[in-house]
Write an enzyme that holds these catalytic residues in place. Structure first.
Site, mmCIF file in Angstrom:
data_model
loop_
_atom_site.group_PDB
_atom_site.id
_atom_site.type_symbol
_atom_site.label_atom_id
_atom_site.label_comp_id
_atom_site.label_asym_id
_atom_site.label_seq_id
_atom_site.Cartn_x
_atom_site.Cartn_y
_atom_site.Cartn_z
ATOM 1 N N HIS A 368 -4.105 6.122 4.571
ATOM 2 C CA HIS A 368 -5.025 5.290 5.222
ATOM 3 C C HIS A 368 -6.343 4.988 4.396
ATOM 4 C CE1 HIS A 368 -2.777 7.472 9.035
ATOM 5 N NE2 HIS A 368 -2.141 6.408 8.212
ATOM 6 N N CYS A 681 2.802 -13.494 5.943
ATOM 7 C CA CYS A 681 1.853 -13.044 5.598
ATOM 8 C C CYS A 681 1.845 -11.453 4.733
ATOM 9 C CB CYS A 681 1.037 -12.414 6.900
ATOM 10 S SG CYS A 681 2.487 -11.375 8.035
HETATM 11 C C1 PEP Z 1 4.959 -7.281 6.028
HETATM 12 O O1 PEP Z 1 5.738 -6.280 6.450
HETATM 13 O O2 PEP Z 1 5.086 -8.054 5.285
HETATM 14 C C2 PEP Z 1 3.668 -7.113 6.625
HETATM 15 C C3 PEP Z 1 2.934 -8.045 6.661
HETATM 16 O O3 PEP Z 1 3.352 -5.898 7.360
HETATM 17 P P1 PEP Z 1 3.005 -4.621 6.875
HETATM 18 O O4 PEP Z 1 2.872 -4.741 5.504
HETATM 19 O O5 PEP Z 1 1.910 -4.250 7.768
HETATM 20 O O6 PEP Z 1 4.085 -3.769 7.238
#
Ligand code: PEP
Ligand code: MG
Length: 756
Positions: A368, A681
């Protein structure tokens, strides 16, 4: 007994205290110490060896051996009895040294006539930094008490070495003492950037001003009182609800066990009986314990080292009354924080403008605090073994968060090259800044929507700094991770409102809680699972515990009053899960309307595409959702069955492999046919080469970390998308079982002057 006439160990320590107070040079002080010990213990020889930067042990002072050998005689690591002590970090007490298999004879010292030998390691935080020896020609066995006194003296010398007092004495060829030598360490890159500065220990080591005690009985009493207070404070923590962030019950239970440990308590009392103050006794016992545990190969026992460190630290603070962590606001300029572990909230308390970097002994890339370090743009390296015991407060240090390197006490040439690297980086940032107001349009006129990922309020100012079009992914779980307790609905609403406010009119897409897996909330009961990444997480928790998800939906909807609420769901695996969540949103909307709360003008509910199952039900998914967002981090993890946080395998397959690219191409094509917006993303959206591939596959919306906006925009501005699409399409078509298109795409970019 011979030593009786000279007063024994207690007199030795009293005299030692006098010598430490005398205003003499470091060499003279060492010389006096060896004379004192030799006289007190009726030894013919007393010598101090200090471990040098080159790994050898150098004779720093002697009484009895040839004084001309001082700073000239050296022992290789492991050589002779002195080397053996350095290697094992254990005392050696023998009456017939010359027949010992490890005995090594140094003619220049004239030590051939000595038979009895007592040597103890000089330890600092469990690391050997020298050896202290007495010798006699007559065969004798040194008493326990004498050994204790010698160990106590070794501690005093350790302080001199750590304080840098002996640096000027070292043989110029040696590179100085080992304790102060330059070190290059590597860890895991966590947050980009290069920082140069000085060590600030997050948990400052207590500097013990008074090592030798006047009155052992009083020190005993002080220790007893501190122990009682410590035990009481642990009991309170365990029984009450007062668990601070990071104070897990199991750790406290372990503390309680150690705090009552007979062996530990006995060693503390013995150390006081040898003449140390209570705090020096704690440090001495801790250093011995560390030395032993550091040599353990059993991971469980090594793990206990931290528990012991914590406990000793608490006891020291109890004894000295000093604050446990650095007071907020007391950070010097150019501070590089060094911590074994740190909670995200603790990092937020430091003054950002004075912080140049962060180095963690334990935290990995997904911890974190790592998330917060990235949000703050503090260069950070994690998993740097032993860092907290290898540095002293104020040491010069460099952190390279891009490479994952740490340079401790760097030489000037090393420092100069990193300073240059930092300058280059700053120059590049300036160039990106110059692009800030230019729209992200390709050379052939295609507009690309570049959005930013965020997770904390501190991220938000970057939105206008990098001029992103909006927040494409707001990871709400990060807000929850840094909170001391579960934020209630009203608190959540206020947080979301603050985020929207700081976004101005730009859109913010809130992702509902993606907890579970590696993302654990400190105040939530941890569920033990065999495969947490495949376990009870994200939307699964949300649907099984609807109260939590409902409260979040309601808070977001209320915060979005009068505007479009954009919400997306993590880890959706079936259309049905999406529908269930959508029904909840609708119920919440109806509830708000019914009770006269102002609600959003419109709601866009999207699904993240991270679970491969959705790839084979895309038509139905696209019909149901308002938009989709590809979480390429998890999609890659599940497509290749490769743990994204396991360094052994996480780099095994390249994201630009044909399987992943075909999956991505298919998503983009079908979304476009269905007329539904699609974004990427995951981290790949922020890496220029990968972003180029995504554009070629048909994506027009990318969301990435703020630092990536500049580099990706530079790529967009240099790209002729029609040509790139054709070229990369051909590469993919021609790829017959190839592992990755990376080098081909990179070559294409280079040939076409696209900066990637
Ligand atoms: C992903 O899995 O690509 C994502 C954007 O979510 P996180 O990295 O928060 O799991
Ligand atoms: Mg994900």
């Amino acid at each position: 007994m011979m030593r009786g006439a000279l007063g024994g160990p207690r007199v030795l320590l009293r005299r030692l205290r006098e010598v430490m107070a005398e205003p003499v040079s470091a060499q003279e002080r060492l010389d006096r110490i060896v004379v004192l010990i030799a006289a007190n213990m009726v030894a013919e020889v007393c010598s101090v060896y200090v471990l040098r930067a080159d790994g050898t042990l150098e004779l720093y002072a002697t009484e009895g051996l040839n004084r001309a050998a001082v700073h000239l005689t050296t022992m290789r690591a492991g050589e002779g009895l002195v080397g053996l002590i350095a290697e094992t970090a254990e005392a050696l007490n023998i009456s017939d040294a010359q027949t010992h298999p490890r005995y090594s004879y140094k003619p220049e010292t004239g030590e051939e006539i000595y038979n009895s030998f007592l040597g103890v390691p000089i330890l600092r935080a469990g690391n050997t930094i020298g050896v202290l020896v007495v010798q006699n020609s007559a065969r004798r066995t040194y008493s326990e008490e004498e050994m204790e006194a010698l160990q106590t003296t070794a501690m005093v010398i350790a302080e001199m070495v750590a304080g840098g007092e002996l640096e000027a004495l070292a043989n110029p060829a040696s590179g100085g003492t080992a304790l102060r030598r330059p070190l290059m360490l590597t860890g895991v890159p966590i947050a980009e950037g290069v920082g140069l500065g000085h060590v600030v220990l997050h948990e400052p080591r207590i500097v013990i001003k008074n090592m030798l005690a006047d009155d052992p009985a009083q020190e005993d009493r002080r220790l007893e009182e501190a122990l009682l207070a410590l035990q009481a404070s642990i009991d309170v923590l365990i029984s009450g609800d007062g668990l601070g962030p990071g104070e897990h019950r199991e750790i406290l239970e372990t503390f309680r066990m150690f705090a009552h440990d007979r062996g530990w308590l006995r060693r503390l009392r013995e150390a006081i009986a040898s003449g140390l103050t209570a705090e020096a006794a704690v440090e001495r016992v801790q250093s011995d314990t560390r030395a032993k545990l550091l040599r353990q190969t059993d991971p469980y026992l090594r793990e206990r080292l931290h528990d012991f460190d914590d406990l000793a630290n608490r006891l020291l603070h109890q004894l000295t009354g000093e604050a446990f962590t650095l007071a907020a606001g007391s950070l010097p300029e150019n501070a590089i924080l060094v911590a074994r572990a740190m909670g995200p909230a603790a990092l937020l308390e430091y003054e950002r403008s004075r912080l140049r970097g962060l180095i963690l002994e334990e935290g990995g890339a997904t911890s974190h605090v790592a998330v917060v370090a990235r949000a703050l743009g503090v260069p950070c390296v994690g998993e740097v073994q032993g860092i907290t015991s290898l540095v002293e407060q104020g040491d010069a240090i460099i952190v390279d968060g891009s490479a994952g390197d740490v340079q401790v006490r760097p030489q000037s040439t090393v420092e100069a090259s990193y300073a240059e690297k930092a300058r280059m980086r700053a120059r590049r940032q300036e160039q990106y800044l110059a692009l800030r107001d230019q729209p992200a349009v390709t050379r052939d006129g295609v507009a690309i929507d570049l959005q930013m990922n965020a997770g904390l309020l501190v991220d938000m100012p970057q939105l206008s700094e990098v001029n992103a079009a909006g927040i494409g992914l707001f990871r709400t779980e990060i807000l929850f991770m840094v909170a001391p307790s579960m934020p209630r609905a009203e608190a959540q609403e206020a947080l979301y409102r603050a985020i929207l406010q700081s976004a101005g009119g730009r859109p913010v897409t809130f992702r509902t809680l993606d907890i579970g897996g590696d993302k654990i909330l400190p105040y939530m009961r941890k569920v033990e699972e065999e495969n947490p990444a495949l376990g009870w997480r994200a939307i699964r928790i949300g649907l099984d515990r609807p109260a939590l998800l409902k409260a979040q939906f309601r808070a977001i909807l209320k915060a979005c009053a009068g505007r479009t609420a954009r919400i997306m769901l993590p880890m959706v695996a079936t259309v049905d899960e999406y529908r269930q969540a959508k029904a909840m949103v609708e119920r919440e909307r109806a509830y708000l309307a019914k009770h006269g709360h102002p609600g959003p003008r419109d709601v866009k509910l999207g699904a993240m595409l991270e679970v491969p199952a959705l790839l084979f039900d895309l038509e139905a998914v696209l019909k149901a959702v308002d938009f989709i967002s590809v979480g390429s981090n998890d999609l890659m993890q599940f497509l290749f069955a490769v743990d994204r946080d396991n360094r052994r395998v996480s780099g095994r397959f390249d994201t630009l492999n044909p399987a992943m690219l075909r999956a991505l191409a298919n998503i983009a094509r079908m979304a476009s046919e269905a007329g539904k917006p699609v974004t990427v993303c995951g981290e790949m959206a922020g890496r220029p080469i990968e972003a180029l591939a995504l554009l070629a596959l048909g994506y027009r919306q990318l969301s990435m970390s703020p630092a990536a906006i500049g580099p990706v925009k530079a790529m967009v501005l240099g790209t002729d998308l029609g040509a790139a699409r054709a070229a990369i399409g051909t590469m993919l078509g021609d790829c017959d079982g190839c592992a990755s298109l990376r080098s081909k795409i990179a070559a294409y970019a280079e040939a076409n002057n696209i900066t990637v």
